[in-house]
Design an enzyme around this catalytic site. Structure first.
Site, short mmCIF file in Angstrom:
data_model
loop_
_atom_site.label_atom_id
_atom_site.label_comp_id
_atom_site.label_asym_id
_atom_site.label_seq_id
_atom_site.Cartn_x
_atom_site.Cartn_y
_atom_site.Cartn_z
CE LYS A 70 -3.77 -1.16 1.69
NZ LYS A 70 -5.75 -0.75 3.64
CG ASP A 107 -8.60 1.33 3.82
OD1 ASP A 107 -9.62 0.66 2.97
OD2 ASP A 107 -7.79 1.16 3.58
P1 NAP Z 1 -0.80 -2.12 11.48
O1 NAP Z 1 -0.44 -1.30 10.33
O2 NAP Z 1 0.04 -3.10 11.56
O3 NAP Z 1 -1.40 -1.02 12.61
C1 NAP Z 1 -1.84 -1.84 13.78
C2 NAP Z 1 -1.66 -1.02 15.00
O4 NAP Z 1 -1.77 -1.33 16.53
C3 NAP Z 1 0.31 -0.20 15.30
O5 NAP Z 1 -0.45 1.06 16.31
C4 NAP Z 1 0.10 -1.87 16.42
O6 NAP Z 1 0.79 -0.98 17.53
C5 NAP Z 1 -0.95 -1.64 16.67
N1 NAP Z 1 -1.05 -2.79 17.98
C6 NAP Z 1 -0.72 -3.56 17.36
N2 NAP Z 1 -0.73 -4.99 18.74
C7 NAP Z 1 -1.20 -5.02 19.39
C8 NAP Z 1 -1.15 -4.98 21.19
N3 NAP Z 1 -0.91 -6.26 21.21
N4 NAP Z 1 -1.09 -3.98 21.58
C9 NAP Z 1 -1.52 -2.63 21.76
N5 NAP Z 1 -1.13 -2.08 20.18
C10 NAP Z 1 -0.58 -2.49 19.04
O7 NAP Z 1 -2.36 -2.80 11.06
P2 NAP Z 1 -3.39 -2.49 10.37
O8 NAP Z 1 -2.94 -2.46 8.37
O9 NAP Z 1 -3.40 -0.52 10.63
O10 NAP Z 1 -4.45 -2.76 10.94
C11 NAP Z 1 -5.21 -2.65 11.81
C12 NAP Z 1 -6.72 -3.76 12.08
O11 NAP Z 1 -8.35 -2.77 11.09
C13 NAP Z 1 -6.93 -5.30 11.60
O12 NAP Z 1 -7.65 -5.44 12.64
C14 NAP Z 1 -6.85 -5.23 9.81
O13 NAP Z 1 -8.07 -6.43 9.98
C15 NAP Z 1 -7.96 -3.96 10.57
N6 NAP Z 1 -8.72 -3.06 9.02
C16 NAP Z 1 -10.10 -3.02 8.37
C17 NAP Z 1 -10.50 -2.19 7.71
C18 NAP Z 1 -11.98 -2.88 6.77
O14 NAP Z 1 -11.80 -2.36 6.07
N7 NAP Z 1 -12.88 -2.37 8.60
C19 NAP Z 1 -9.56 -1.78 7.01
C20 NAP Z 1 -8.06 -1.90 7.44
C21 NAP Z 1 -7.69 -2.38 8.55
P3 NAP Z 1 2.70 -1.04 17.39
O15 NAP Z 1 3.00 0.75 16.12
O16 NAP Z 1 3.15 -0.28 18.20
O17 NAP Z 1 3.17 -2.24 16.68
#
Ligand code: NAP
Length: 286
Positions: A70, A107
């Protein structure tokens, strides 16, 4: 039926076999009676540039982009729409007839669609975001565009939170806090909308959730979790127990796909068909 005239769309990513997009988009294509087909293509991370060139040379008219491309794909775009430029990520590419590659990020629109559908107005409101990753960037830009007055970001890693704040400092009052910060607790208390953007609670880790002290949260607030598997995460279940109204990630997933469909075809798809297809597939996958 696929023929020599069928227009081709796809999603590129690595891995990609789990993607729900082919099912949802092909259901929308059939419902609209369009002569398109949508497939999933695994692209090796080091082969992004050659894969995109090949797709365009072969006449593809558009594609989705998912993990891990992305951000990397930004460099390959000729034009970026505002949302993609602001959040520095592209999830949808339109290949114009002259070969121009236009990068979009649907998004943001998907994220907002779930709120708009429920008549949740953000102008002048206080928002808490949990997490500072890719989805949080889209959500942050979305709430700022809608006029949120103050955004507080709860994170486990304050440095990452601060970097996110810096990127949008000119667009609003945004601050990041460690989850355990006393000021964050005050912000939770004042929040009208709490958005859960971490993967915590996503299947199979359904017992996880960010550390939230529900006793300080206003029961009139709305809790929005971007996760759609399970449909109701522990975060949303606990929010509901404390009187909050809840929104899950299903509408966002469908609306971002519907917007991409529109960008490629110029036709608004049947979102009911897309939602029904998604639910059936999630039920089938258990
Ligand atoms: P990402 O870029 O990996 O970001 C994840 C975030 O969550 C980071 O800030 C990470 O912290 C934090 N995190 C992960 N594990 C954690 C924990 N155990 N404790 C505290 N913070 C934690 O992932 P993303 O792409 O943003 O996706 C995140 C979620 O959104 C996923 O579940 C995805 O399925 C969902 N999503 C849904 C849609 C939809 O269309 N509904 C679209 C996009 C994403 P660090 O920075 O410290 O690692």
């Amino acid at each position: 039926m696929v023929s020599g005239r069928t227009k081709v769309l796809c999603v590129i990513g690595s891995p990609i076999a789990h993607s729900l997009s082919p099912l949802i988009q092909n259901a929308a294509i059939r419902a609209a009676g369009l002569d398109y087909v949508y497939i999933a293509l695994p692209v090796r991370p080091q082969a992004l540039r050659s894969a995109v060139r090949g797709l365009c040379d072969a006449g593809i008219c558009g594609f989705n982009v998912t993990i891990p491309f992305k951000t990397a794909i930004l460099d390959l775009m000729d034009v970026l729409d505002e949302d993609a430029r602001r959040i520095r990520a592209v999830n949808t590419v339109v290949v114009e007839p002259d070969g121009t590659l236009v990068g979009y990020n649907t998004d943001v629109c998907g994220f907002l669609a779930a709120l708009i559908k429920r008549s949740i107005v953000l102008n002048g409101k206080q928002v808490v975001l949990l997490g500072a990753g890719g989805a949080a960037r889209a959500a942050l830009w979305g709430v700022l565009k809608q006029g949120a007055k103050k955004v507080s970001i709860g994170v486990r890693n304050p440095m990452k939170g601060m970097l996110l704040c810096e990127d949008f400092a000119a667009d609003g009052d945004i601050q990041a806090f460690h989850f355990s910060d006393a000021v964050f607790s005050e912000r939770l208390h004042a929040a009208d909308l709490i958005i859960q953007t971490t993967p915590m609670g996503m299947a199979p880790h359904i017992q996880e959730m960010p550390p939230i002290d529900w006793s300080v949260v206003n029961p009139k607030a709305v809790a929005y979790d971007l996760i759609y598997t399970p449909m109701k995460t522990r975060f949303l279940r606990e929010a509901e127990q404390h009187g909050l109204s809840v929104v899950n990630g299903e509408d966002m997933l469908i609306a971002q796909g519907a917007e991409a469909f529109y960008l490629w075809t110029g036709v608004r798809p049947d979102v009911e068909v897309m939602t029904h297809t998604l639910r059936e597939e999630l039920r089938r996958r258990g």
